[in-house]
Write a protein that holds these residues in place. Sequence first.
Motif, PDB file in Angstrom:
ATOM      1  N   ASP A 125      14.236  -6.702  22.540  1.00 53.75           N
ATOM      2  CA  ASP A 125      13.703  -5.176  21.986  1.00 53.75           C
ATOM      3  C   ASP A 125      12.368  -5.570  21.296  1.00 53.75           C
ATOM      4  N   ILE A 126      11.902  -4.527  20.751  1.00 53.67           N
ATOM      5  CA  ILE A 126      10.572  -4.500  20.323  1.00 53.67           C
ATOM      6  C   ILE A 126      10.602  -5.506  19.050  1.00 53.67           C
ATOM      7  N   GLN A 127      11.870  -5.142  18.189  1.00 51.87           N
ATOM      8  CA  GLN A 127      11.867  -6.073  17.068  1.00 51.87           C
ATOM      9  C   GLN A 127      11.860  -7.537  16.984  1.00 51.87           C
ATOM     10  N   THR A 128      12.313  -8.041  18.085  1.00 50.15           N
ATOM     11  CA  THR A 128      12.513  -9.363  18.397  1.00 50.15           C
ATOM     12  C   THR A 128      10.942  -9.676  18.618  1.00 50.15           C
ATOM     13  N   LEU A 129      10.375  -9.071  19.587  1.00 50.61           N
ATOM     14  CA  LEU A 129       9.025  -9.402  19.895  1.00 50.61           C
ATOM     15  C   LEU A 129       8.125  -9.622  18.578  1.00 50.61           C
ATOM     16  N   GLN A 130       8.352  -8.477  17.682  1.00 48.45           N
ATOM     17  CA  GLN A 130       7.595  -8.468  16.332  1.00 48.45           C
ATOM     18  C   GLN A 130       7.668  -9.688  15.629  1.00 48.45           C
ATOM     19  N   GLN A 131       8.955 -10.115  15.561  1.00 52.41           N
ATOM     20  CA  GLN A 131       9.290 -11.092  14.840  1.00 52.41           C
ATOM     21  C   GLN A 131       8.551 -12.407  15.117  1.00 52.41           C
TER      22      GLN A 131
END
Lengths: 502, 504
Positions: free
Chosen positions: B2-8
């Motif tokens: 998801d987008i959160q993992t990507l941002q991490q």
Amino acid sequence: MNLHWILSILVFSPLLGIVVLALLPKTQEKVIKAVGLLATVPALLLALAAYLHFQWGKDLADFAVSVPWIQFRGMGTQEPVFSVYYELGMSGFQMLLVVLTAVVATLSAIAAAKFVKKEWKGYFMLFLLLETGMLGVFTAENLILFFIFFEITLIPTFFLIGKWGYFEREKAAYSFLIYNGLGSAVLLIVIMILFGKTGTTNIDLLTQMMADPNVPLSSDLKLGLLIALLIAFGVKLPIFPLHSWMLKVHVQAPPSVVMIHSGILLKIGAYGLIRFGMGIFPEQFKTLATLIAVLGVINLLYGAFLAFIQTDFKMVLAYSSISHMGIVLIGLAAMNEAGVQGAIFQVVSHGLISALLFFLVGVLYERTDTSLIENLGGMAKGMPIAAGFLLAGALASLGLPGMSGFVSEFMAFLGLFKELPWVAAVGTIGIIMTAAYLLRAVLGMTYGKAHREFTGVLDLKGVEFVPVVVLMLLIVLIGVYPSVLSAPLQTTLETIMLGIGG
Amino acid sequence: MDIQTLQQFNWSAMTPEFIILGVAALLTLLDLFIPKHLDRRILGWIGIAAILGAIVSVLSLAGGQVTSILHDTFRLDSFAIAFKLLLLAGSGLVLFLAVSYEPKDGMEEYRGEFYYLFLTALLGAMVMTSSGDLITLFIGLELLSISSYILAGIRKYHVQSNESAMKYVINGSISSAITLFGMSYVYGLTGSTNLLEIAKGLLTVQDTQHSYLLGLAFLMIFVGLSFKLAAAPFHMWAPDVYQGAPTPVTAFLSVVSKIAGFVIVIRILLTVFGSAASVGHPNQPILLDMQDYIAFIAGVTMIIGNVVALRQSNIKRMFAYSSIAHAGYILVALTTLSSNMFYSIWFYLLAYLFMNLGAFAVIQVVTEKTGSARIADFAGLYKRSPVLAVIMGLLLVSLAGFPGTAGFIGKLNIFLGAFYGEPHYVLASIMIATTVVSYFYYFGVMTQMFFRPASDETGKFNIPFGIIVVLVIAVAGSVLFGILPNTAFDFMTNNLNNLADFFS
């Protein structure tokens, strides 16, 4: 006074000349020649200064310089695993060779100014690079640096032969490149094995380490390394079956280059054998002594016999060089003080004599377009002064007492008679042959049957006297007062004798 | 994901790749939209600017911790940084050649593609350096390969260029297939495509049968990858492709593509096969069993490259064989597996980059002028253009490995590795003997340039600005790293910690 930078200036001063030459237009013949000649002068002056420094009783070690240069590291280590230093230095032996190089280089530049007919700019640039290489070879204090300078001499020599030589120049240049390339390839293997096993290439350090029984090198490996060194420097010297390239170079290269080639470049082989072969592996050298003595006698006789039947004077001198390098080997094989001293004397003496003779060949060729003995018959009529010097040079070469050749031959044989009398006895035939072939050739030219008129042919004149007179004086000086050479050699010889336990 | 993992993810580790990717995309669009009559060369200059930007960003990343993003498929370690610098520098110089490339039959219509395909190829190579996973490695490899296939055939109406592209595609696909087949064995044994996990998995392999399978995998991967290195047995494409491809492309293949090849070989061989236990000697890695095979390939490559180069009359074919020979020299360093292996390979490739690209710059000028690529066309170059001749002479001397040039120090490193520790006498002897053989053909070019008269003395050479840049950098690099090699070594030590983080 801080003298550490002197050797660097000495070695690299010719490069300054290259820079100046690069900025000059091609057409300025006189200026180019003057710059080319002047660029050899600083090295000459510094070399002579070093000689005086020694004569005034000061230590040559003052000149030593050592600066960290290359560090080879392993993966993940900060500490250098292997270090190579930029280290130059001078012992008495090295100093003599540096002086010899500087003198012959300057005289060769004079010869080039007279004999080179085209593209002076390129010629002098390469020539000066060659001089730097030669000076570096004799002052380098570690094997890597030695090898670098050694290889630097190859490239300019290749071009000097291939571009300014006689008819078959390209063949000669290739032959030179490949033989010497192979020689230095073998040398590089030896150096890298030593470096990998001991972690240093410093020559003095290696000499000490090899004497230490705890060093992880088996005596078989040491013997193998010495044989490899013998091959590497045997190409350069040249030793008998490896000599064919050198004949081509002597005949095809322009006289001013042959002065350098025969006078200095061949001596690198002798220097290497003495300093590395005998210096680093003294015990193994002893095992090979008989072999080296036999090789030396073969060189001496083979060169002498073939010189006897040559029709071209350049070929006579080429074979004579092979023959004389045999004496170096004979002296080394004796493994005693007289022998080694004789070998070193021969190195210097032959450098001067062959430079003189090839300068005269250049003069003759310039006047008459030939170097065939037959065609030059009766030249004494037209060129009495040149003929006189030619005869004097030949007499020096055949070892007339009172000239440098005599001292070296005498000592080399004195050494060998003590150790291997039978081999030495066979070798003496060579000395007789030397007299025979040189006199045949020189007398054939000076007083032989004339095939042409020599009227109108100019004798030696003007600046041409400089090389001839300087070289002749040095030859006689060494002949009558040998301690100009033996005094600086004292410590070097002592070190070598200590190594071989003599 | 998801987008959160990507941002991490620490995306900054990929900045250099993003720059190249972005500019490649931008160039594609620009090429479509700017009017036809405008000179496409401007795109080349933008590409060069992008590469400079990427170099700066790689330098700013140097010295940091190992960063691993995208579930360990992308890995930024010192090894990646060191080789990315080489790839970027090489491609930058190649682009300078490309903007100055003016073949006689013209190539205006597809100049745009010409520039951005170099960038996509470079992107593939950069991804390869940073891959922590077999999949990304292979994707990088294919991106590089496919871009190069098109580049080789970019002169559509030129028969040789087409022939070269065709041969390249066919050979390249076969070798990729072989590599992939080898990789599939590794996957089958460990169930993972992640390099570090494979390494961990293989530590526990006890069954000797598995070790034999692994040996087979090794052989197939290595043989397949030898294509990119232009090493035996997959060297046959090189002469034909080098001859037919446009000169900048040839330069790219001989330098950048080769560097990428070594990157992937080192990455796979050392991580995967450096950990699995050998058959019979559980304490030593299986890689040591394979040393003899690498040595054999290295020896054969050096001999073939140097001996066949002697018979060439076309300068580009000669350089193809010369580049095969150089791959062989570098494989010697790989064979020894000594502690200075990374150093030697990196430094040798650095030296090779300068000397080979410089030589290709001269080749490009001369072949464009004469319209053919015979070695005989170099006759009398010294008379026609002394500067070009002297520069070429210097670069050839460096390629031949004479002291005073970077080529010598590169060889010295390799020799030192060969004699340090377990000595490799035979291999080192082959290397040095073939080096002497190489004098023949390198000095053959010199003979033409300096000794032979020119067949036509008319006309000066116009040296375009791009070529001048390449020549200056090439000469400066060859001489600087030849006289002061420590400048490069110190950079490695101070900024990259000598690649100590390769296995962590």
